[in-house]
Design a protein around this motif. Structure first.
Motif, PDB file in Angstrom:
ATOM      1  N   TYR A 294       0.842  -1.196   0.000  1.00  0.00           N
ATOM      2  CA  TYR A 294       0.000   0.000   0.000  1.00  0.00           C
ATOM      3  C   TYR A 294       0.880   1.251   0.000  1.00  0.00           C
ATOM      4  O   TYR A 294       2.095   1.187   0.206  1.00  0.00           O
ATOM      5  CB  TYR A 294      -0.888  -0.005   1.252  1.00  0.00           C
ATOM      6  CG  TYR A 294      -0.104  -0.302   2.524  1.00  0.00           C
ATOM      7  CD1 TYR A 294       0.624   0.703   3.177  1.00  0.00           C
ATOM      8  CD2 TYR A 294      -0.030  -1.609   3.029  1.00  0.00           C
ATOM      9  CE1 TYR A 294       1.371   0.425   4.303  1.00  0.00           C
ATOM     10  CE2 TYR A 294       0.724  -1.891   4.157  1.00  0.00           C
ATOM     11  CZ  TYR A 294       1.415  -0.871   4.798  1.00  0.00           C
ATOM     12  OH  TYR A 294       2.174  -1.149   5.904  1.00  0.00           O
ATOM     13  N   HIS A 295       0.245   2.401  -0.206  1.00  0.00           N
ATOM     14  CA  HIS A 295       0.917   3.684  -0.037  1.00  0.00           C
ATOM     15  C   HIS A 295       0.744   4.159   1.411  1.00  0.00           C
ATOM     16  O   HIS A 295      -0.231   3.799   2.077  1.00  0.00           O
ATOM     17  CB  HIS A 295       0.320   4.733  -0.971  1.00  0.00           C
ATOM     18  CG  HIS A 295       0.794   4.618  -2.387  1.00  0.00           C
ATOM     19  ND1 HIS A 295       0.381   3.606  -3.226  1.00  0.00           N
ATOM     20  CD2 HIS A 295       1.638   5.394  -3.119  1.00  0.00           C
ATOM     21  CE1 HIS A 295       0.957   3.750  -4.408  1.00  0.00           C
ATOM     22  NE2 HIS A 295       1.715   4.822  -4.377  1.00  0.00           N
ATOM     23  N   ASP A 317      -0.906   1.961  10.354  1.00  0.00           N
ATOM     24  CA  ASP A 317      -1.379   1.071   9.298  1.00  0.00           C
ATOM     25  C   ASP A 317      -2.723   0.451   9.682  1.00  0.00           C
ATOM     26  O   ASP A 317      -2.927   0.036  10.830  1.00  0.00           O
ATOM     27  CB  ASP A 317      -0.363  -0.035   9.040  1.00  0.00           C
ATOM     28  CG  ASP A 317       0.963   0.514   8.547  1.00  0.00           C
ATOM     29  OD1 ASP A 317       0.958   1.621   7.986  1.00  0.00           O
ATOM     30  OD2 ASP A 317       1.989  -0.162   8.729  1.00  0.00           O
ATOM     31  N   ASP A 318      -3.629   0.393   8.728  1.00  0.00           N
ATOM     32  CA  ASP A 318      -4.937  -0.218   8.937  1.00  0.00           C
ATOM     33  C   ASP A 318      -5.350  -0.911   7.649  1.00  0.00           C
ATOM     34  O   ASP A 318      -5.666  -0.249   6.659  1.00  0.00           O
ATOM     35  CB  ASP A 318      -5.981   0.836   9.322  1.00  0.00           C
ATOM     36  CG  ASP A 318      -7.330   0.216   9.663  1.00  0.00           C
ATOM     37  OD1 ASP A 318      -7.541  -0.969   9.352  1.00  0.00           O
ATOM     38  OD2 ASP A 318      -8.177   0.912  10.246  1.00  0.00           O
ATOM     39  N   PRO A 319      -5.315  -2.249   7.615  1.00  0.00           N
ATOM     40  CA  PRO A 319      -5.662  -2.961   6.370  1.00  0.00           C
ATOM     41  C   PRO A 319      -7.100  -2.724   5.926  1.00  0.00           C
ATOM     42  O   PRO A 319      -7.439  -2.979   4.770  1.00  0.00           O
ATOM     43  CB  PRO A 319      -5.420  -4.434   6.728  1.00  0.00           C
ATOM     44  CG  PRO A 319      -5.502  -4.487   8.225  1.00  0.00           C
ATOM     45  CD  PRO A 319      -4.988  -3.176   8.718  1.00  0.00           C
ATOM     46  N   THR A 336      -8.460   9.725  -0.235  1.00  0.00           N
ATOM     47  CA  THR A 336      -9.244   8.692  -0.926  1.00  0.00           C
ATOM     48  C   THR A 336      -8.898   7.355  -0.302  1.00  0.00           C
ATOM     49  O   THR A 336      -7.738   6.937  -0.301  1.00  0.00           O
ATOM     50  CB  THR A 336      -8.932   8.664  -2.433  1.00  0.00           C
ATOM     51  OG1 THR A 336      -9.197   9.946  -2.998  1.00  0.00           O
ATOM     52  CG2 THR A 336      -9.783   7.623  -3.139  1.00  0.00           C
ATOM     53  N   LEU A 337      -9.904   6.695   0.254  1.00  0.00           N
ATOM     54  CA  LEU A 337      -9.709   5.437   0.957  1.00  0.00           C
ATOM     55  C   LEU A 337     -10.329   4.288   0.178  1.00  0.00           C
ATOM     56  O   LEU A 337     -11.252   4.478  -0.616  1.00  0.00           O
ATOM     57  CB  LEU A 337     -10.370   5.487   2.341  1.00  0.00           C
ATOM     58  CG  LEU A 337      -9.810   6.469   3.367  1.00  0.00           C
ATOM     59  CD1 LEU A 337     -10.736   6.523   4.571  1.00  0.00           C
ATOM     60  CD2 LEU A 337      -8.414   6.068   3.792  1.00  0.00           C
ATOM     61  N   ARG A 338      -9.803   3.101   0.459  1.00  0.00           N
ATOM     62  CA  ARG A 338     -10.412   1.887  -0.077  1.00  0.00           C
ATOM     63  C   ARG A 338     -10.681   0.930   1.074  1.00  0.00           C
ATOM     64  O   ARG A 338      -9.781   0.578   1.826  1.00  0.00           O
ATOM     65  CB  ARG A 338      -9.499   1.238  -1.119  1.00  0.00           C
ATOM     66  CG  ARG A 338     -10.056  -0.051  -1.685  1.00  0.00           C
ATOM     67  CD  ARG A 338      -9.233  -0.552  -2.866  1.00  0.00           C
ATOM     68  NE  ARG A 338      -7.814  -0.606  -2.601  1.00  0.00           N
ATOM     69  CZ  ARG A 338      -7.204  -1.603  -1.935  1.00  0.00           C
ATOM     70  NH1 ARG A 338      -7.919  -2.593  -1.453  1.00  0.00           N
ATOM     71  NH2 ARG A 338      -5.899  -1.587  -1.751  1.00  0.00           N
ATOM     72  N   GLU A 339     -11.958   0.556   1.232  1.00  0.00           N
ATOM     73  CA  GLU A 339     -12.358  -0.460   2.192  1.00  0.00           C
ATOM     74  C   GLU A 339     -12.726  -1.717   1.407  1.00  0.00           C
ATOM     75  O   GLU A 339     -13.783  -1.771   0.788  1.00  0.00           O
ATOM     76  CB  GLU A 339     -13.561   0.002   3.019  1.00  0.00           C
ATOM     77  CG  GLU A 339     -13.240   1.100   4.014  1.00  0.00           C
ATOM     78  CD  GLU A 339     -14.459   1.450   4.867  1.00  0.00           C
ATOM     79  OE1 GLU A 339     -14.404   1.206   6.086  1.00  0.00           O
ATOM     80  OE2 GLU A 339     -15.451   1.958   4.313  1.00  0.00           O
TER      81      GLU A 339
END
Length: 733
Positions: A294-295, A317-319, A336-339
């Motif tokens: 990840y970035h 960090d949070d997967p 911008t997040l991705r869940e």
């Protein structure tokens, strides 16, 4: 302003092959056309421990005049064959082209972008090919639209009298013989100058010698130059397979030299920003020697005296909350997040807390910004005005036309400033203070975000969504090795029939890039005829982190192909698509995935569209005719590495065509000015015809275009209509 104008290409070379199609023969019955058969001239090749023959290598001998004359004659034969094969679809093509043209935005102007006291925008004048870059004072515009018609929105026509025309690319085209290619344009921070196409490092009017700021003699090192959002610094990012570095230049004193502020081993992505005395680096570099998926965001005090510079992590960090992108303003940071596979957009107030070590993003009380359902991509706008409370993003979805949205970070209000209304076949450009003429547009013009970031089903109309007419379904498909693959399926609610519909399966799966799942108005013609449009997110593409990308490149490129086959089988097995009506679609490197899948499972597909495809990786990577980058070799493999070489040979579409097998009908579109030369398409077409079983109902066609198709609406419609007619013709046969 580089984001205001899309690059424009206009190249008339070989134009007669692109859109000047000969008059069709009379409708009297005639025998079916026979495909051209170029002569094979085998060339023996050996590399590592492997030897093989290439029967059509002569097509890529660009310095051989005799070979090029033969290629020219062969291309003319291909053009005539395509015309003859498609001659029975003239009326269908005309109807499709008319349908698609009616859906094109009648106004190609961009929504105005506020930067300082000015509104910048581009517009296309009626009857002109190229855009005009303009601006007008925001104060004059507000007064103009408050008292003049239209009652709401941005007036490009009568508003010309208050605008300044900065750059007319139609005039530039006249100066350069009909060619206008806007590669780069920038407006100076004080709004006094505009630089375009070429930017010189020496001062205008100066007779002094150029001052060398930084020199990189290694041709394998690539350089990226940008400025920080506050215009205080210029950043220089150099990267190669060996190392990546970021240098800083004081914009107020650019001749003072460069300072190395960060470096790491290997290729990594790195964007540097400055905010109130701190440098922020957004990167995917390895942490403590371990690769990350990840970035993440790092921070260092601008005046740090340590050597090397000390950087600290900003967020823990949070997967479950993967940061995909960042954008800074003076007062806010937008994330911008991705869940999982779902995107979210939020803002946090700046400055960020310092001296406490990494914090969880949730501790900063992020304000989530509204998004519609089924978001497939969030693209940041130019957002030049560092001190503005508004940020612009383009929100994309498979069942919603792209919405250009301004979010006001100070109060949570949001405003759609441009979006095509598919139901009324027009584009709405909203901007200004006047109220809307209708209730529907009034609700569109001003809304407030809710903290949950969820839009109620009743709010689909707020986004001009199409969910009432088109369904969007998302599946997790098990690949051959058990890995779950996201599969998106779109269809017309009115025309869906169990196990009867034809389907078109899109794929890209390369460079870690997101698969383009945006609503495309030209696909409405297929959806309206009962087609299923599906999108396979295979390994090698984006949206799943670095590991997802790396598991589909080099020696693992075969995963992309097997993933695609798994998605195709799923569509058929679940009776979403009729078992004998599935077509593949791939652009560029996506064409490699589709063609390789056809080699492995030719029975699975009835047809395919390959657009400027990468079909001959063995020869292209071994003996590049056009320049390749380190990223290309990182993606497809280094032939010098024996493991990579064997993997290339195994997945290469050109080298693995099955003999004496019935292949699907395929239309290959290519050009003389593509990144992957037209000879790749020509070689693949010739070899498929040579080795496979001939069936006139499953033709292999080579369709020649030029670059200007991308910028000419008429040619776009014409080519899309030709491809759709080809698919319909094959399925109905």
């Amino acid at each position: 302003m580089r984001h205001l104008l899309k690059p424009l290409r206009h190249n008339c070379r070989r134009l007669r092959w692109a859109h000047h199609r000969a008059q069709k023969a009379a409708a009297s019955p005639s025998p079916p056309p026979r495909p051209p058969r170029p002569p094979p001239k085998p060339e023996s090749l050996t590399f590592h421990d492997h030897s093989w023959e290439d029967p059509y290598s002569w097509m890529s001998k660009l310095n051989d005049k005799v070979a090029m004359r033969h290629l020219d004659m062969y291309m003319e034969q291909e053009e005539k064959y395509t015309e003859a094969t498609m001659s029975g679809t003239d009326r269908l093509q005309s109807k499709l082209q008319s349908e698609m043209a009616s859906r094109f935005a009648s106004d190609l102007s961009t929504p105005p972008l506020r930067w300082g006291p000015w509104l910048y925008y581009r517009r296309v004048e009626e009857g002109k090919q190229f855009p005009v870059l303009c601006r007008r004072l925001a104060s004059l515009n507000d007064e103009f639209i408050s008292h003049k018609s239209p009652s709401a929105g941005f007036d490009f026509t009568s508003g010309k009298r208050i605008e300044q025309k900065l750059l007319d690319y139609n005039r530039e085209a006249q100066r350069f013989g009909g060619y206008a290619y806007e590669e780069l344009s920038e407006v100076s921070p004080d709004h006094r100058f505009i630089a375009y196409t070429m930017i010189y490092c020496s001062m205008i009017g100066s007779t002094d010698d150029d001052f060398l700021i930084l020199e990189e003699p290694d041709e394998n090192v690539y350089v990226n130059i940008r400025h920080t959002k506050d215009f205080r610094f210029v950043t220089v990012h150099t990267f190669s397979t060996a190392s990546s570095k970021v240098f800083l230049i004081n914009a107020a004193d650019p001749l003072s030299g460069v300072n190395l502020v960060w470096e790491c081993e290997g290729i990594s992505h790195g964007i540097l920003e400055h905010h109130q005395g701190y440098l922020y680096l957004f990167t995917d570099a390895a942490k403590e020697g371990q690769s990350v998926d990840y970035h993440y965001l790092l921070r260092s005090h601008l005046d740090s005296s340590s050597s090397p510079r000390t950087w600290e992590s900003v967020f823990t960090d949070d997967p479950d909350w993967v940061v995909e992108d960042l954008d800074f303003s003076h007062t806010h940071l937008v994330v911008t997040l991705r869940e999982g596979r779902n995107f979210r957009l939020c803002s946090v107030t700046l400055p960020l807390p310092a001296g406490k070590g990494p914090v969880h993003l949730k501790e900063l009380h992020p304000q989530f910004l509204p998004l519609p359902k089924y978001v497939s991509q969030i693209s940041p706008g130019p957002n030049y005005d560092y001190h503005s409370s508004k940020m612009r993003f383009t929100i994309s979805s498979p069942v919603m036309p792209d919405a250009v949205v301004d979010y006001d970070l100070s109060n949570g209000e949001w405003n759609i400033v441009q979006q095509q209304n598919i139901l009324h076949e027009r584009t709405r450009v909203l901007y200004g203070t006047a109220s809307s003429a209708s209730i529907n547009e009034e609700t569109l013009n001003s809304k407030t975000s809710n903290p949950s970031n969820e839009v109620n089903s009743d709010d689909d109309q707020l986004w001009n969504g199409l969910s009432e007419f088109y369904a969007c379904e998302q599946y997790n498909v098990a690949s051959y090795d058990g890995v779950l693959l996201p599969l998106t399926v779109v269809y017309s609610r009115k025309n869906k029939k169990e196990d009867q519909n034809p389907g078109l399966l899109h794929v890209h799966g390369t460079y870690g890039e997101l698969l383009d799942k945006r609503w495309r108005s030209e696909l409405k013609s297929l959806l309206g005829r009962g087609w299923i449009i599906a999108y396979a997110d295979v390994r090698g593409g984006g949206g799943g982190g670095k590991k997802w990308h790396h598991d589909g490149r080099r020696t693992k490129k075969i995963n992309s192909i097997k993933d695609y086959i798994s998605c195709a089988n799923f569509l058929v097995d679940k009776e979403i698509v009729h078992e004998n009506k599935l077509a593949g679609w791939g652009y560029s490197a996506g064409g490699l995935v589709v063609a390789s899948a056809i080699n492995q499972s030719p029975h699975l597909f009835k047809a395919a569209i390959l657009k400027v495809p990468f079909l001959d990786p063995t020869n292209t990577l071994l003996y590049p005719i056009l320049p390749l980058t380190a990223a290309d070799y990182e993606e497809f493999g280094y032939p010098g590495d024996i493991a990579d070489f064997h993997a290339i040979r195994d997945y290469s579409p050109y080298d693995n065509i099955q003999k004496d097998v019935l292949y699907p009908a395929v239309m290959v579109s290519s050009s003389f000015n593509t990144r992957f030369g037209v000879w790749e398409a020509a070689k693949w077409v010739a070899r498929v015809r040579e080795l496979t079983i001939y069936d006139q109902k499953r033709p292999i066609l080579l369709n020649l275009t030029t670059d200007i198709v991308e910028e000419n609406r008429y040619l776009q419609c014409k080519e899309s209509a030709l491809e759709s007619a080809f698919l319909i013709k094959v399925m109905e046969s």
